[in-house]
Structures are given as C-alpha cells and as structure tokens.
Design a protein around this motif. Structure first.
Motif, PDB file in Angstrom:
ATOM      1  N   UNK A  31       0.795  -1.228   0.000  1.00 52.56           N
ATOM      2  CA  UNK A  31       0.000   0.000   0.000  1.00 52.56           C
ATOM      3  C   UNK A  31       0.821   1.268   0.000  1.00 52.56           C
ATOM      4  N   UNK A  32       2.130   1.175   0.370  1.00 51.14           N
ATOM      5  CA  UNK A  32       2.973   2.360   0.399  1.00 51.14           C
ATOM      6  C   UNK A  32       3.091   2.975  -0.993  1.00 51.14           C
ATOM      7  N   UNK A  33       3.275   2.114  -2.000  1.00 54.30           N
ATOM      8  CA  UNK A  33       3.462   2.633  -3.351  1.00 54.30           C
ATOM      9  C   UNK A  33       2.394   2.200  -4.336  1.00 54.30           C
ATOM     10  N   UNK A  34       1.359   1.529  -3.822  1.00 52.73           N
ATOM     11  CA  UNK A  34       0.351   0.958  -4.719  1.00 52.73           C
ATOM     12  C   UNK A  34      -0.402   2.021  -5.510  1.00 52.73           C
ATOM     13  N   UNK A  35      -0.729   3.148  -4.861  1.00 49.90           N
ATOM     14  CA  UNK A  35      -1.570   4.142  -5.533  1.00 49.90           C
ATOM     15  C   UNK A  35      -0.767   5.130  -6.382  1.00 49.90           C
ATOM     16  N   UNK A  36       0.548   5.179  -6.213  1.00 48.39           N
ATOM     17  CA  UNK A  36       1.339   6.147  -6.973  1.00 48.39           C
ATOM     18  C   UNK A  36       1.165   6.021  -8.489  1.00 48.39           C
ATOM     19  N   UNK A 154       7.019  -4.757  -4.836  1.00 55.37           N
ATOM     20  CA  UNK A 154       5.978  -5.288  -5.710  1.00 55.37           C
ATOM     21  C   UNK A 154       4.756  -4.378  -5.750  1.00 55.37           C
ATOM     22  N   UNK A 155       4.515  -3.608  -4.679  1.00 60.24           N
ATOM     23  CA  UNK A 155       3.337  -2.748  -4.618  1.00 60.24           C
ATOM     24  C   UNK A 155       3.173  -1.835  -5.824  1.00 60.24           C
ATOM     25  N   UNK A 156       4.193  -1.035  -6.164  1.00 57.05           N
ATOM     26  CA  UNK A 156       4.056  -0.173  -7.344  1.00 57.05           C
ATOM     27  C   UNK A 156       3.873  -0.955  -8.639  1.00 57.05           C
ATOM     28  N   UNK A 157       4.552  -2.115  -8.735  1.00 58.30           N
ATOM     29  CA  UNK A 157       4.420  -2.913  -9.956  1.00 58.30           C
ATOM     30  C   UNK A 157       2.993  -3.425 -10.112  1.00 58.30           C
ATOM     31  N   UNK A 163      -3.623  -0.756 -12.454  1.00 61.31           N
ATOM     32  CA  UNK A 163      -4.029   0.589 -12.842  1.00 61.31           C
ATOM     33  C   UNK A 163      -4.106   0.777 -14.340  1.00 61.31           C
ATOM     34  N   UNK A 164      -3.326  -0.020 -15.084  1.00 56.73           N
ATOM     35  CA  UNK A 164      -3.393   0.062 -16.543  1.00 56.73           C
ATOM     36  C   UNK A 164      -4.728  -0.446 -17.065  1.00 56.73           C
ATOM     37  N   UNK A 165      -5.379  -1.315 -16.276  1.00 60.68           N
ATOM     38  CA  UNK A 165      -6.710  -1.814 -16.633  1.00 60.68           C
ATOM     39  C   UNK A 165      -7.777  -0.809 -16.227  1.00 60.68           C
ATOM     40  N   UNK A 166      -7.689  -0.364 -14.963  1.00 61.31           N
ATOM     41  CA  UNK A 166      -8.624   0.622 -14.427  1.00 61.31           C
ATOM     42  C   UNK A 166      -8.041   1.202 -13.162  1.00 61.31           C
ATOM     43  N   UNK A 247       6.826   0.639 -12.783  1.00 63.10           N
ATOM     44  CA  UNK A 247       8.215   0.190 -12.897  1.00 63.10           C
ATOM     45  C   UNK A 247       9.173   1.149 -12.199  1.00 63.10           C
ATOM     46  N   UNK A 248       8.944   2.464 -12.345  1.00 67.26           N
ATOM     47  CA  UNK A 248       9.808   3.450 -11.688  1.00 67.26           C
ATOM     48  C   UNK A 248       9.754   3.278 -10.172  1.00 67.26           C
ATOM     49  N   UNK A 249       8.557   3.178  -9.624  1.00 68.61           N
ATOM     50  CA  UNK A 249       8.442   3.075  -8.174  1.00 68.61           C
ATOM     51  C   UNK A 249       8.820   1.687  -7.661  1.00 68.61           C
ATOM     52  N   UNK A 250       8.829   0.698  -8.530  1.00 70.58           N
ATOM     53  CA  UNK A 250       9.380  -0.601  -8.137  1.00 70.58           C
ATOM     54  C   UNK A 250      10.890  -0.486  -7.926  1.00 70.58           C
ATOM     55  N   UNK A 251      11.571   0.214  -8.828  1.00 72.19           N
ATOM     56  CA  UNK A 251      13.001   0.463  -8.629  1.00 72.19           C
ATOM     57  C   UNK A 251      13.263   1.222  -7.357  1.00 72.19           C
ATOM     58  N   UNK A 252      12.428   2.233  -7.101  1.00 71.02           N
ATOM     59  CA  UNK A 252      12.524   2.989  -5.848  1.00 71.02           C
ATOM     60  C   UNK A 252      12.321   2.072  -4.646  1.00 71.02           C
ATOM     61  N   UNK A 253      11.308   1.204  -4.710  1.00 67.31           N
ATOM     62  CA  UNK A 253      11.012   0.314  -3.596  1.00 67.31           C
ATOM     63  C   UNK A 253      12.108  -0.694  -3.321  1.00 67.31           C
ATOM     64  N   UNK A 254      12.743  -1.176  -4.374  1.00 67.36           N
ATOM     65  CA  UNK A 254      13.856  -2.109  -4.186  1.00 67.36           C
ATOM     66  C   UNK A 254      14.990  -1.460  -3.402  1.00 67.36           C
ATOM     67  N   UNK A 255      15.284  -0.191  -3.713  1.00 67.69           N
ATOM     68  CA  UNK A 255      16.335   0.507  -2.975  1.00 67.69           C
ATOM     69  C   UNK A 255      15.915   0.783  -1.535  1.00 67.69           C
ATOM     70  N   UNK A 256      14.659   1.152  -1.308  1.00 62.62           N
ATOM     71  CA  UNK A 256      14.168   1.358   0.050  1.00 62.62           C
ATOM     72  C   UNK A 256      14.386   0.101   0.885  1.00 62.62           C
TER      73      UNK A 256
END
Length: 574
Positions: A31-36, A154-157, A163-166, A247-256
């Motif tokens: 949920x941290x990056x899910x809505x971004x 995985x959240x942002x991914x 989100x690409x669907x709806x 994908x961008x926020x997945x890279x961010x999340x991996x570093x976090x």
C-alpha cells in the motif's frame, strides 16, 4: 545465535500463524506505493486536480496519526490478535468502498477509514509475528524483512499493472488480498493474552513531554513531510502511464528495502546513528532540490526519485532506532507517540504541497520538501547528546529503561577460580547445545563459565518490537544455570539487552570480557545466516574486532573455530 550441527535453522520453517501475518504484511507494505502509479489516471478520470488527488494521502495518514494514539490502549484491552483482525477487516471494507466510488471525495473519505485499519494493523503485526515464531525471533525478523522488501518493491508494480486496466484495480486488489490475509489470520493465529497492565489512552501524549522523544518525533515529522511530498507529487512531472510509473516506483522500492535491511545497520555500526542521519537528511534535501530544479524534465525526476529510495530506506530504520534509544517510556508508548508525529507530517505535506502547486508551480512543493529535510538536521542536532549518550551508555539523559546495550546479572556470580570462558547465546531452540559445548571447554580448561543471553529489540523499517520479554530472557538463563549446576559445572549468567544495534551489543560484550579477564568468548551459529552474522555491523563482527581475547565459533559437533577479521570474510560466503 545458535543452531545445532553447525547449520542455521531455516527462517522459513514457521507456524501457519506467522505465514498468515507475514502475507498480510506484504499486502500492507504494498500500500505504500500501490496508488502512486494511478495518481495521474485518477486526476484525469475523475476530473480532479493534483491537489484534490493528494488528499488520498492526507486523509489516510492523518487518521492513521490520530489512531496511533489509541491503538496501544485498544490492544491492551482486547489483545493483539483481535486488534490485528479488526485492522484487517477495516482495510478490506474501506479499500473495496474506495474502488466502488465514483468521486474523488468518496475515495478521500474511504481512504481515511483505510488509515484507521492501517494503524490497528501496523501497531501489532511485528509483535504478533515475533510472538508466534518458532525457534526464537531470528527467523521471524528475517521473514518480516522479506515481507517488507516484497511489499515495497511489488506494490508499485502491481499498482501499475492493475491501474493500466482501471484506476479501480489497485483498490479492489488490496481488498481481495487483505480478505485472504484476514481469513488466514482468523484460522491460524492463536488468541493472544492481554498485557498485564492496560495502557492509558493519554500515555503517548504525556510521553511527548520528554525532550528526547519530542525531538526525534519532530525530526520524523519534518522527514515525513519531505518524503510524502515526493510520493504524492513526483508522478505528475514524470509524464508516464500507469505501467511505466509502476516500474519506476518498483526500482525505488527495491532501494528502500535493500538500504533499510542491509545497509543501514552497517552504516550505523561504522559511523553512529546521528552522523548517518545528518548525511542522509542532507542527501534527501539535495535530491528534492534536483527534482524541483528539473521538474520540467521527466528523466531527471525519474532518476532522482529512484535514487531517493536509498536515503529513505536508511532513514526509516535509523530514525526509529534513534527514538528507541532516547525513549524514557515503554516502547509501545514511544512507538505510538512517535507514530503520531511522523504520520501527521506525512498527512499535512500533500495537502500543503497541493495548495502551493496550485498557487505557484509544481517545483515549489519540492523546494519546500528540501527545506523540511534541512530543518530536520538542526532539530536532530539539538538531541545529538541524548542519542550519543544512549549509544555509549554514559548514563546521561532521562531514560528510565536500558537503551544502550546493558548487562544484567541473573542469580549469583560463578565462583572466581580463574578467568572465565564467556558464551553468548540467543533465544533459539538449540542454545542449550551451544552452552553445553562451551561448558565442556570451560571444564577442560579449569575455568568457570559465564553465560550471556542476548535479549534484543528488533527494529525493522519503522517498527520496533521486543523479541522476547525480560522475564523470558531471565528464565532462559536460569534454565541454563540449573542444568549445569546439576552436572557440577560452575557458571554464572547475565542478560545483555540491546535495541537494534547489534554492533553496539558486540562491543559491550567485548568490554565485559576485558573487565573480567576472560580467556575466550564463544558464539554459536546464527539462524540469520552467515552473511548477516559475519557481516559488518553484526554482533559477531564487532566482538571479533574489539575483544582482547580469543573469539571462537562454537558448533556442538565440530571443533571450535577461531574468529579473526580474515576468517569472518571467509565465513560470509559459506
């Protein structure tokens, strides 16, 4: 710190209760990056401005902040499991309602309800995992760290794909996954006992009267102001679709995740808590300034956001640890008070950033975020003495419970017939085998045995939990002493209590060995695995580098292995 036959116990051999809560943790961290990834799509689909969409963060985090003041009171009355279940149920209901609504105001309102469930869940999840784990806390913490990494990455991914669907997809996805976690928690997590003493609902606010806790809390408020400004507004200047944003926020999340779990402890061990935080806050200010200056260049914003993940991962872990170090109150109360301030900062920032962006341009909120990170540095500096004193155990400050690693005697000391052999063990199932092996070495050398049971408070990301009660730690030492006494082996015992900083515990153990003139200090294998046990920042590494006597790795079925800086390097790869 031990495992039989030289093989670390697998952290993944856990009861179903641990797996149920760990799964819920993965979804919660998602949920941290899910809505971004869906923020721009939400604005477009619901004809809303970025400032209106930012209220998704504000309503969620402000309700979470206020609820943090009361979750300890709730948990102390209904128990950890009921608190956990209630939080999960609330998240399921409000996530589904957010996905079903057709207005931005509806989503903002339902996100507020989601924030209530989030507060109830995060306040108890780590404690429940630690309490339910088999074979001690080590495997449980590894599992929790794994859930943290998976969820953040995985959240942002997942958010981008759904989100690409709806734009409704991420909300319904969370509702379904949390419903599965709720069912598993009800089925597998045993009912937990209530604390012997209920927590006062005003205890967290009263705790903020203490200078150390208030200082760290204000620093966390400023940090979260900058962090959630970035999280709430960075997607817009990137000019990407939901999938690419994911994908961008997945890279961010991996570093976090990586810097929180692996790099933060090593940096802390080498430079100290406060110096690392100073450099980290300065680094975040620079990153936010880069985003502000390059807000019209999507590639600059993308790279800066991904890089910020490293600083955020370090800050999340060390800020929480600093709070635990200087806190003069019980840790659950300190966590609630600290959580209130940091979530207030995170909740107000997106709202203010929206107003600033509407009145000026999109770069201004990021300059303000950079300023918040810079102001946090002198705020932290005002409490530097308290943090430093706690780390060095100088006795300064207002702490009423041990913060820096401290040794506490259990029972009478062993008869001083000569320099002792010291053995350090944890709360793992095979600790007795390591103690018995050390007792054999002490008997052959004609030395008394000194048992040191390491009792740790785990700090993972922004949560802290006692790995076992003080009574249980003392009972473990007593059991070792009784077993050896029956065999006529002289021994004494102590509990070494520490908060998060394993290297500091290792240095305290080395200093104790020097004070008593110990000939040898023995440690067993850790269930965390070789890389963690023998890496920089670990108890074993710090002990090996600072102890004035021989340090050995003691496997019950193999000859003792002397530990040196060179053998530590070899052991990391075994």
């Amino acid at each position: 710190m031990s495992a039989s036959h030289g093989k670390p116990a697998s952290p993944f051999k856990q009861p179903k209760a641990v797996w149920a809560v760990a799964f819920a943790c993965v979804i919660s961290f998602m949920g941290i990056g899910l809505v971004d990834p869906i923020l721009p799509a939400l604005a477009e689909s619901l004809d809303a401005s970025p400032s209106q969409v930012s209220l998704l963060f504000s309503s969620y985090l402000i309700v979470t902040a206020v609820a943090m003041l009361f979750v300890g009171w709730v948990s102390s009355r209904i128990g950890a499991k009921r608190t956990l279940v209630t939080g999960l149920a609330v998240i399921v209901v409000f996530a589904a309602l957010a996905g079903a609504t057709d207005s931005i105001n509806g989503i903002v309102g339902f996100r507020a309800g989601w924030g209530l469930g989030n507060a109830l869940f995060i306040a108890t999840s780590l404690a429940v995992i630690v309490a339910s784990a088999s074979g001690g806390f080590g495997g449980a913490i590894i599992l929790y760290e794994t859930a943290l990494g998976l969820g953040i990455a995985v959240g942002p991914l997942l958010g981008g794909e759904l989100g690409a669907i709806s734009w409704r997809g991420p909300f319904f996805g969370v509702a379904v996954l949390m419903a599965i976690a709720l069912t598993a928690t009800l089925a597998f997590v045993p009912r937990s006992p209530k604390p012997p003493r209920p927590t006062s609902p005003v205890a967290p606010l009263k705790a903020l009267r203490h200078r150390g806790l208030l200082t760290m809390g204000i620093m966390a408020l400023l940090y979260n102001w900058g962090f959630f400004t970035m999280l709430g507004y960075a997607p817009y200047p990137m000019q990407l679709g939901a999938h690419e944003l994911g994908l961008v926020f997945t890279g961010w999340g991996l570093l976090v995740a990586a810097f929180s779990v692996f790099f933060a402890p090593r940096l802390q061990a080498r430079f100290g808590t406060a110096p690392v935080l100073y450099a980290n806050l300065l680094g975040l200010a620079v990153v936010m300034s880069v985003i502000a200056a390059g807000v019209t260049t999507p590639k600059v914003v993308i790279v800066a956001v991904v890089v910020s993940g490293a600083f955020i991962g370090i800050n999340n872990t060390l800020t929480t640890q600093a709070v635990m170090l200087v806190s003069p109150v019980e840790r659950p109360v300190a966590s609630s008070a600290y959580g209130f301030l940091r979530f207030i900062g995170g909740g107000l920032a997106p709202y203010v950033a929206g107003k600033l962006a509407d009145a000026t341009d999109l770069g201004v909120p990021f300059y303000v975020a950079a300023g918040a990170f810079l102001v946090a540095i002198p705020v932290l500096a005002s409490g530097h003495r308290l943090v430093r004193a706690a780390e060095q155990d100088t006795g300064e400050g207002e702490s009423v419970q041990p913060a820096a690693p401290v040794l506490t005697r259990v029972g009478p000391a062993a008869a001083a017939d000569g320099p002792p052999l010291v053995v350090a063990v944890g709360s793992h199932g095979d600790a007795a085998a390591v103690v018995d092996a050390a007792a054999g070495l002490a008997r052959d050398a004609g030395s008394p045995l000194e048992i040191v049971h390491v009792h740790q408070t785990a700090v993972v990301d922004e949560q802290a939990a006692d790995t076992e009660s003080e009574a249980r730690a003392r009972a473990a030492v007593t059991a070792h002493l009784d077993r050896l006494s029956a065999r006529g082996i002289p021994a004494g015992g102590q509990v070494l209590s520490s908060v998060g900083d394993h290297a500091a515990a290792g240095r305290v153990l080395a200093r104790y060995a020097e004070e008593v003139g110990a000939t040898t200090v023995a440690v067993g294998r850790s269930p965390h695995g070789s890389l963690v046990q023998f890496g920089e920042g670990s108890l074993t590494s710090a002990l090996t580098h600072t102890a004035p006597c021989t340090v050995i790795l003691l496997d019950p079925d193999t000859p003792p292995r002397p530990l040196t800086p060179s053998t530590l390097t070899t052991l990391r790869t075994e």
